[in-house]
Design a protein around this motif. Structure first.
Motif, PDB file in Angstrom:
ATOM      1  N   ASP A   1      -6.512  12.730 -28.559  1.00 64.78           N
ATOM      2  CA  ASP A   1      -7.259  13.968 -27.944  1.00 64.78           C
ATOM      3  C   ASP A   1      -6.683  13.823 -26.331  1.00 64.78           C
ATOM      4  O   ASP A   1      -7.028  14.624 -25.500  1.00 64.78           O
ATOM      5  N   GLY A   2      -5.613  12.881 -26.085  1.00 68.50           N
ATOM      6  CA  GLY A   2      -5.302  12.876 -24.752  1.00 68.50           C
ATOM      7  C   GLY A   2      -6.001  12.130 -23.727  1.00 68.50           C
ATOM      8  O   GLY A   2      -5.451  11.653 -22.644  1.00 68.50           O
ATOM      9  N   SER A   3      -7.077  11.485 -24.304  1.00 65.98           N
ATOM     10  CA  SER A   3      -8.071  10.694 -23.231  1.00 65.98           C
ATOM     11  C   SER A   3      -7.462   9.146 -23.225  1.00 65.98           C
ATOM     12  O   SER A   3      -6.561   8.916 -24.006  1.00 65.98           O
ATOM     13  N   PHE A   4      -7.785   8.493 -21.973  1.00 65.15           N
ATOM     14  CA  PHE A   4      -7.343   7.158 -21.915  1.00 65.15           C
ATOM     15  C   PHE A   4      -8.313   6.030 -22.194  1.00 65.15           C
ATOM     16  O   PHE A   4      -9.611   6.361 -22.135  1.00 65.15           O
TER      17      PHE A   4
ATOM     18  N   ALA B   1      -5.372  10.670 -13.375  1.00 63.40           N
ATOM     19  CA  ALA B   1      -5.744  10.244 -11.948  1.00 63.40           C
ATOM     20  C   ALA B   1      -6.855   9.403 -11.998  1.00 63.40           C
ATOM     21  O   ALA B   1      -6.752   8.215 -11.188  1.00 63.40           O
ATOM     22  N   GLU B   2      -7.899   9.797 -12.598  1.00 62.91           N
ATOM     23  CA  GLU B   2      -9.054   8.685 -12.612  1.00 62.91           C
ATOM     24  C   GLU B   2      -8.539   7.550 -13.432  1.00 62.91           C
ATOM     25  O   GLU B   2      -9.033   6.246 -13.010  1.00 62.91           O
TER      26      GLU B   2
ATOM     27  N   ILE C   1       0.918  -1.277  -0.031  1.00 59.80           N
ATOM     28  CA  ILE C   1      -0.171   0.075   0.132  1.00 59.80           C
ATOM     29  C   ILE C   1       0.739   1.142  -0.005  1.00 59.80           C
ATOM     30  O   ILE C   1       0.558   2.193  -0.609  1.00 59.80           O
ATOM     31  N   TRP C   2       2.210   1.276   0.761  1.00 53.25           N
ATOM     32  CA  TRP C   2       2.683   2.601   0.709  1.00 53.25           C
ATOM     33  C   TRP C   2       2.950   3.083  -0.521  1.00 53.25           C
ATOM     34  O   TRP C   2       2.852   4.422  -0.592  1.00 53.25           O
ATOM     35  N   PRO C   3       3.365   2.718  -1.496  1.00 51.18           N
ATOM     36  CA  PRO C   3       3.889   3.316  -2.824  1.00 51.18           C
ATOM     37  C   PRO C   3       2.509   4.018  -3.385  1.00 51.18           C
ATOM     38  O   PRO C   3       2.585   4.769  -4.277  1.00 51.18           O
ATOM     39  N   MET C   4       1.270   3.496  -3.148  1.00 50.51           N
ATOM     40  CA  MET C   4       0.260   3.819  -3.687  1.00 50.51           C
ATOM     41  C   MET C   4      -0.270   5.187  -3.060  1.00 50.51           C
ATOM     42  O   MET C   4      -1.063   6.103  -3.699  1.00 50.51           O
TER      43      MET C   4
ATOM     44  N   LEU D   1       2.047   9.885  -9.416  1.00 48.43           N
ATOM     45  CA  LEU D   1       1.739   9.059 -10.097  1.00 48.43           C
ATOM     46  C   LEU D   1       0.873   9.015 -11.299  1.00 48.43           C
ATOM     47  O   LEU D   1       1.416   8.537 -12.304  1.00 48.43           O
ATOM     48  N   ALA D   2      -0.068   9.800 -11.031  1.00 46.04           N
ATOM     49  CA  ALA D   2      -0.874  10.401 -12.385  1.00 46.04           C
ATOM     50  C   ALA D   2       0.054  11.031 -13.399  1.00 46.04           C
ATOM     51  O   ALA D   2      -0.008  10.629 -14.700  1.00 46.04           O
TER      52      ALA D   2
END
Ligand code: SF4
Lengths: 286, 203
Positions: free
Chosen positions: B29-32, B88-89, A72-75, B3-4
């Protein structure tokens, strides 16, 4: 019915909620490698809390599912994290397994640029008593009077964690003390006396309502307890388990039995989780 | 970088990546977009799945309806596609299918997350798993062969003993690695079973 404490928010509440928006909330559950329903309440409560926008992010981690406590920590990207065990009592898991796996050393652990606050488990929150009462009343038919009804809080018994039995007896005492007009309030267990299988002799009221003091409707409350109660002849398959709760009441001659889903599935548990964070700030935060 | 942000930079517009059994695409268009590898050619006919909770539910069961306790088992079912605009989503949705796998890779690649040897994992167990650490190295290798190599898409990065040499995982072009940095609960449970069998055979 308001479940949580009626105490006014402490002064500085505004700044507390601003601060929490920069923190992550991590909900810890047991999970299961066999039962698909075990982790669902934790995910449901996490979703409810995430939607409220009170924390920067909301995560779940599990002992027997993914993400695991070790993954979990890296998340988590926030530097300050509140960890709330979605467990029913203090004991082996909350005192040994969770701190060990998450490498926590006390109420607050600072490591690798993170500050982690380890809150009390949900099951010891004072609101649990009100929730048990609410749950019992909800599933009774409106024509059934609590005065004619015995309330049984059921737990596992004889597991690694003797504190789970203490937690249930404490709840039973608290419900009795609350002045709720149930004919009787008693505890019973799957694997130690008083046995839930003996509910007919443990009680003498016309109606009985049974609320499992478990976090999820996994094997015990979906499968094992209905057999012990005599409302199923053999453990049902996972997919059809929800039926157990839809067929209330169960008739046994002149008597009726109402069976609730596990207390941990109650949507109000999301508030209890958040309130454990507030409690941490008031009592443990240095 | 967040992360995103890492995900955005690894998947620029107009590119795609293989991630386990998933094909991840970033449109012009950049969407995933993500779908099962087997479905990459029939994207228009797939069922759209619009949220992380719905994907988590999908990933819970295989095509035969069996529960999938290990999310990186090679049994993800197909027939669906998920699309969104925000990285992120998109990451939340990937985490619903492969919990934490992306974050583990990013932290490992950056040297912030280190593998834990199998011995270390087994030796700290208590309760019903307290004897899992009594397995021999031969049993450990059998566990890796029969559980990890057959039943899981992750590449093991942990050694059996702390000082055993272990190759560092790298990303091959066009893929996002799926690495295992510590034996999972199924592996610990398998070690317990092997230890029990060995004790029973020795009695
Ligand atoms: S130990 Fe790692 S590689 Fe082996 S099955 Fe578990 S997650 Fe997969």
């Amino acid at each position: 019915m308001k479940i949580l404490s009626q105490t006014p928010p402490p002064s500085g509440e505004g700044s507390t909620s601003d601060r929490l928006r920069d923190c992550a909330l991590l909900i810890l559950g047991h999970g299961s490698t066999e039962n698909p329903d075990s982790s669902q309440p934790s995910w449901d409560h996490a979703e409810t809390i995430a939607k409220s926008g009170r924390f920067g992010s909301v995560h779940c981690a599990f002992w027997k599912e993914e993400p695991s406590f070790r993954q979990i920590w890296p998340m988590i990207e926030e530097r300050e994290i509140y960890v709330v065990p979605n467990f029913i009592s203090e004991g082996y898991f909350t005192r040994q397994v969770l701190p060990r796996e998450l490498e926590l050393t006390g109420h607050t652990t600072s490591r690798d640029g993170r500050t982690v606050h380890y809150c009390d488990p949900v099951g010891v929150h004072p609101a649990m008593t009100g929730l048990l009462i609410k749950r019992a009343k909800e599933i009774l038919d409106s024509s059934v009077r609590p005065e004619d009804t015995s309330l049984i809080i059921v737990g596992h018994g004889t597991d690694l964690n003797t504190h789970s039995t203490e937690a249930i007896t404490a709840q039973v005492e608290a419900i009795r003390a609350s002045g709720e007009p149930f004919a009787r309030v008693l505890d019973a267990y799957m694997e130690e006396p008083p046995y839930i299988a003996d509910w007919r002799t443990l009680t003498d009221s016309p109606h009985v309502v049974v609320v499992p003091f478990f976090i999820s409707d996994a094997l015990h409350s979906y499968q094992d307890i209905p057999v012990l109660l005599g409302i199923e002849t053999e453990p049902t398959a996972a997919a059809s388990q929800r039926e157990v709760f839809r067929r209330n009441p169960y008739r046994f001659g002149e008597r009726t039995l109402f069976y609730s889903s596990a207390i941990g599935t109650d949507p109000s548990l999301a508030e209890v989780i958040v309130d454990q964070v507030r409690y941490f700030d008031e009592h443990y935060r240095s | 970088m967040t992360l995103a942000g890492e995900l955005e930079s690894l998947l620029p517009a107009g590119t795609s990546l293989v991630f386990g059994q998933l094909r991840l695409c970033r449109r012009d268009d950049g969407s995933f977009e993500a779908c099962h590898l087997d479905d990459a050619e029939k994207r228009e006919s797939l069922e759209p799945i619009p949220s992380a909770p719905a994907l988590r539910e999908l990933a819970k069961f295989d095509a035969a309806g069996e529960y999938r306790p290990l999310k990186t088992a090679p049994t993800l079912r197909g027939g669906w596609i998920t699309r969104c605009d925000e990285a992120a989503e998109f990451l939340r949705r990937l985490d619903a299918i492969y919990p934490g796998v992306f974050a583990t890779w990013i932290a490992y690649a950056a040297g912030r997350h280190h593998p834990t040897s199998l011995r270390r994992t087994l030796d700290r167990q208590t309760g019903m798993y307290r004897r899992a650490g009594t397995i021999t190295d031969g049993m450990a290798r059998r566990l890796i062969r029969e559980l990890c190599h057959i039943g899981c898409l992750r590449t093991i990065t942990w050694p059996i003993h702390d000082d055993d040499p272990v190759a560092r995982a790298t990303a091959s072009p066009g893929t996002l690695p799926m690495i295992c940095t510590e034996a999972c609960t199924l592996a610990v449970n398998a070690a317990r079973t092997l230890a029990k069998e060995a004790r029973a055979a020795g009695d």
